[in-house]
Design a protein around this motif. Structure first.
Motif, mmCIF file in Angstrom:
data_model
loop_
_atom_site.group_PDB
_atom_site.id
_atom_site.type_symbol
_atom_site.label_atom_id
_atom_site.label_comp_id
_atom_site.label_asym_id
_atom_site.label_seq_id
_atom_site.Cartn_x
_atom_site.Cartn_y
_atom_site.Cartn_z
ATOM 1 N N GLN A 49 55.688 -22.921 -11.778
ATOM 2 C CA GLN A 49 56.721 -23.710 -12.440
ATOM 3 C C GLN A 49 56.437 -25.202 -12.252
ATOM 4 O O GLN A 49 56.488 -25.982 -13.196
ATOM 5 C CB GLN A 49 58.080 -23.345 -11.823
ATOM 6 C CG GLN A 49 59.260 -23.838 -12.605
ATOM 7 C CD GLN A 49 59.502 -22.976 -13.829
ATOM 8 O OE1 GLN A 49 58.745 -22.054 -14.113
ATOM 9 N NE2 GLN A 49 60.526 -23.298 -14.577
ATOM 10 N N GLU A 74 57.191 -20.270 -8.215
ATOM 11 C CA GLU A 74 57.673 -21.651 -8.117
ATOM 12 C C GLU A 74 56.524 -22.632 -8.283
ATOM 13 O O GLU A 74 56.647 -23.654 -8.951
ATOM 14 C CB GLU A 74 58.351 -21.879 -6.761
ATOM 15 C CG GLU A 74 59.735 -21.289 -6.721
ATOM 16 C CD GLU A 74 60.471 -21.651 -5.451
ATOM 17 O OE1 GLU A 74 59.983 -22.523 -4.711
ATOM 18 O OE2 GLU A 74 61.531 -21.056 -5.216
ATOM 19 N N ARG A 109 61.759 -29.242 -5.221
ATOM 20 C CA ARG A 109 61.079 -28.011 -4.912
ATOM 21 C C ARG A 109 59.666 -28.293 -4.435
ATOM 22 O O ARG A 109 59.180 -27.721 -3.513
ATOM 23 C CB ARG A 109 61.020 -27.167 -6.168
ATOM 24 C CG ARG A 109 61.214 -25.729 -5.864
ATOM 25 C CD ARG A 109 61.459 -24.949 -7.075
ATOM 26 N NE ARG A 109 61.505 -25.796 -8.244
ATOM 27 C CZ ARG A 109 61.872 -25.339 -9.417
ATOM 28 N NH1 ARG A 109 62.231 -24.115 -9.564
ATOM 29 N NH2 ARG A 109 61.894 -26.110 -10.458
#
Lengths: 239, 418
Positions: free
Chosen positions: B219, B216, B39
């Motif tokens: 995260q 994200e 990611r």
């Protein structure tokens, strides 16, 4: 090559001694277990190379070096010291991590030997008491062996001395007067009460009022030579 | 994660913002490690030049919001002035109305659209609509868009009546001449509705995209922070300084004293195994902890040779008591590192354990360099974490105290209620 081993652990000294046994041209002149002992040994034995542990009781290897007037060539040794390794890396000092790998040791010694040959070829004939050629200087996390011929000006700041060395301005924990005694008189000149200049790095000299002189140094500031010293300066430069 | 471990981890993560800390206990490192990396790569790729930096956290929210609100206002003005200009010119060229009237009516309508959509955005922001489930978000957006369209519609009718004396604006009349007047009125509503729907779709589409990106990003940051904390924890358990010095000692022994070398390897293995096991256990008996401490001290005395002397005074009754794992070990390590190893002549390390009243008292006493300043010691974090761990496991009566008041001496004392 005369060598001194400095480490507070007897086993670590034994191990290094054994490793150095593989190099017959390395002569181990002595061992020391702490900073004071090491300073004494360095002064009496004047070894060519010192293997120096970083963490020792009563001070670190860096402390030892900054106490010495004539620091020898040094290879630092440390088991695991994050900060020390960082300092080595930013300062381009030689170091070995314990347990020492024989190949690394060989490489460090080879480098040392090459450096020594080069300096012997370049340097003047060895006199009885050779003038100071390099200084160990610490400035925060960084440390250097500063070759004195590259230093343009030494300026007194209180009881300390600031070096003008290229772009760096490290501080030295000694007074200007003490330093002056150890410097090569042919190369360095006391310009005024607070400054010593490197004659070989002088670019231009200008006349000032009342017999003063102003010298411009390469990569350095402009320095005033006091009236009294200007007379000396003229005498020396017009031989 | 057990309580003791969690306490340590909490201590390590103290510097993190609250939402990060809340999840620590639940995060499983291994299961996330890969996706996080992937990611992260994609994020850096897409937002390579974005002002939000992945590594340098926390990102500067003020700068980001200032930038987005500038973009928002530029778009808001462009969209609605285009809408108004279109209708104004329609009214002037097709319905042959004077500029002044057209500008008045559509200026008012444009202002209504701007304020209504802005109001909706404010509402969505204040009540965090982006955090809602899709269905809930959709319901709110649909109701919202209908309401603001109705409001805009009423403004259109009102201003049209005021200026032209008719609820249907002349431009609508001109464009939909074939439709009956009543239908034209309804159509006027749809014209306003369609634009609001488009606006809302674009706005919430972009906002959700950004919201997801930020989530994200957070995260990723959370995992980075957690990984760093985990690594620090592991490092403190394995103590690399000790490990490499021990290996160096063993290497030195191998040639001359292979028997001692073998013994040292066994002790080192036991020490490491214990340190690794400390991740799974909270409490051990004092006897077991001291066994490990003995192994540790045996290896340290290889290194320190005659500089280290150890005196142990352990009451038999005390030795069966249970204590937090690695607690005595940590204090002994500190005693060596900041005390004995820092002294040229070394000294005597004393370990006392006794039961007094309803308390287990463990003391670790060691000499230390006199010049040392207490604040300069680097073991402060470890001590704080250990105190916290004790408190969590045994309540507020359990205490850990390091006494440096006597020059040249350090006394660490643990008190645990029985």
């Amino acid at each position: 090559m005369k060598t001194l081993i400095v480490d507070d652990e007897p086993l670590a000294r034994r191990e290094l001694r054994r490793l150095l046994g593989a190099f017959p041209w390395v002569q181990i002149a002595g061992e020391a277990g702490d900073v004071d002992e090491a300073r004494l040994q360095i002064e009496t034995l004047s070894p060519a190379v010192v293997f120096l542990d970083v963490q020792m009781p009563g001070g670190t290897g860096f402390d030892l070096l900054s106490q010495l007037d004539r620091p020898p060539r040094v290879v630092f040794t440390t088991a695991y010291d994050h900060y020390a390794v960082k300092a080595f890396d930013v300062s381009a000092l030689d170091y070995l991590l314990k347990p020492i790998e024989p190949e690394r040791l060989a490489a460090a010694l080879a480098k040392m030997r090459a450096n020594m040959r080069a300096s012997v070829l370049a340097g003047p004939a060895i006199s009885t008491d050779p003038p100071l050629e390099q200084l160990f200087v610490r400035d925060g996390p960084r440390c250097w062996f500063v070759p004195l011929r590259e230093v343009s000006v030494f300026s007194a700041e209180g009881n300390y001395v600031r070096l003008h060395w290229g772009k760096e301005r490290p501080m030295l924990g000694r007074s200007l007067t003490v330093l002056e005694e150890k410097l090569d008189g042919r190369r360095f000149f006391r310009a005024n009460r607070r400054q010593i200049v490197n004659l070989e790095l002088i670019q231009t000299v200008e006349l000032g009022e009342g017999g003063r002189l102003y010298v411009q140094l390469r990569e350095g500031p402009e320095i005033e030579i006091s009236r009294r010293q200007a007379r000396l300066f003229r005498a020396r430069m017009t031989v | 994660m057990s309580n003791g471990r969690k306490a340590v981890a909490d201590g390590l993560l103290r510097g993190l913002p609250a939402p990060f800390r809340l999840h620590v206990g639940r995060v499983k490192l291994n299961s996330y490690a890969r996706p996080v990396n992937q990611r992260r790569r994609s994020l850096t790729h897409v937002h390579g030049s974005s002002t939000i930096s992945v590594a340098g956290y926390p990102s500067s929210p003020t700068r980001v919001s200032a930038e987005t609100s500038f973009v928002y206002w530029v778009l808001q003005i462009i969209v609605w002035s285009a809408y108004c200009l279109m209708h104004i010119s329609g009214e002037v060229f097709f319905a042959m109305m004077p500029w002044s009237k057209a500008v008045t009516v559509w200026g008012a309508v444009g202002a209504a659209h701007v304020s209504c959509t802005h109001l909706l955005r404010g509402l969505a922001k204040r009540h965090n609509w982006l955090m809602l489930a899709p269905a809930a978000l959709l319901t709110r957006v649909i109701v919202g868009v209908l309401l603001i369209s109705l409001a805009c519609y009423l403004v259109t009718i009102a201003s049209s009546v005021a200026v032209y004396g008719s609820p249907v604006t002349p431009v609508m009349d001109a464009l939909y001449r074939m439709l009956p007047p009543r239908t034209r009125l309804v159509d006027q509503f749809f014209s306003s509705l369609i634009l609001n729907v488009l606006w809302v779709a674009i706005y919430f589409g972009l906002a959700m995209q950004r919201h997801r990106y930020r989530a994200e990003l957070r995260q990723v940051q959370l995992h980075e922070a957690w990984q760093a904390a985990e690594l620090r924890l592991l490092k403190s358990q394995l103590n690399p300084h000790f490990l490499f010095n021990a290996l160096n000692s063993v290497r030195a022994l191998i040639a001359d004293e292979p028997g001692r070398a073998q013994e040292a390897v066994t002790q080192l293995a036991r020490t490491l195994r214990y340190a690794l096991a400390s991740g799974d256990e909270d409490l051990v008996t004092l006897t077991r902890e001291l066994e490990m401490v003995n192994d540790y001290l045996a290896i340290e005395s290889l290194r320190l040779a005659d500089r280290l002397e150890v005196v142990r005074e352990i009451e038999p009754a005390a030795s069966t008591m249970r204590i937090p794992i690695m607690l005595v070990q940590m204090l002994v390590e500190n005693a060596i590192k900041h005390g004995i190893a820092a002294l040229k002549r070394g000294g005597t390390l004393r370990i006392h354990a006794r039961l007094a009243g309803s308390e287990l008292i463990i003391q670790i006493v060691n000499p230390r360099p006199t010049g040392e300043i207490a604040e300069a010691r680097t073991d402060g974090v470890g001590l704080k974490n250990s105190s916290e761990r004790l408190r969590l496991l045994f309540g507020p009566a359990a205490k850990l105290h390091l006494d440096l008041s006597v020059s040249g001496l350090a006394t660490a004392e643990i008190r645990i209620p029985t």
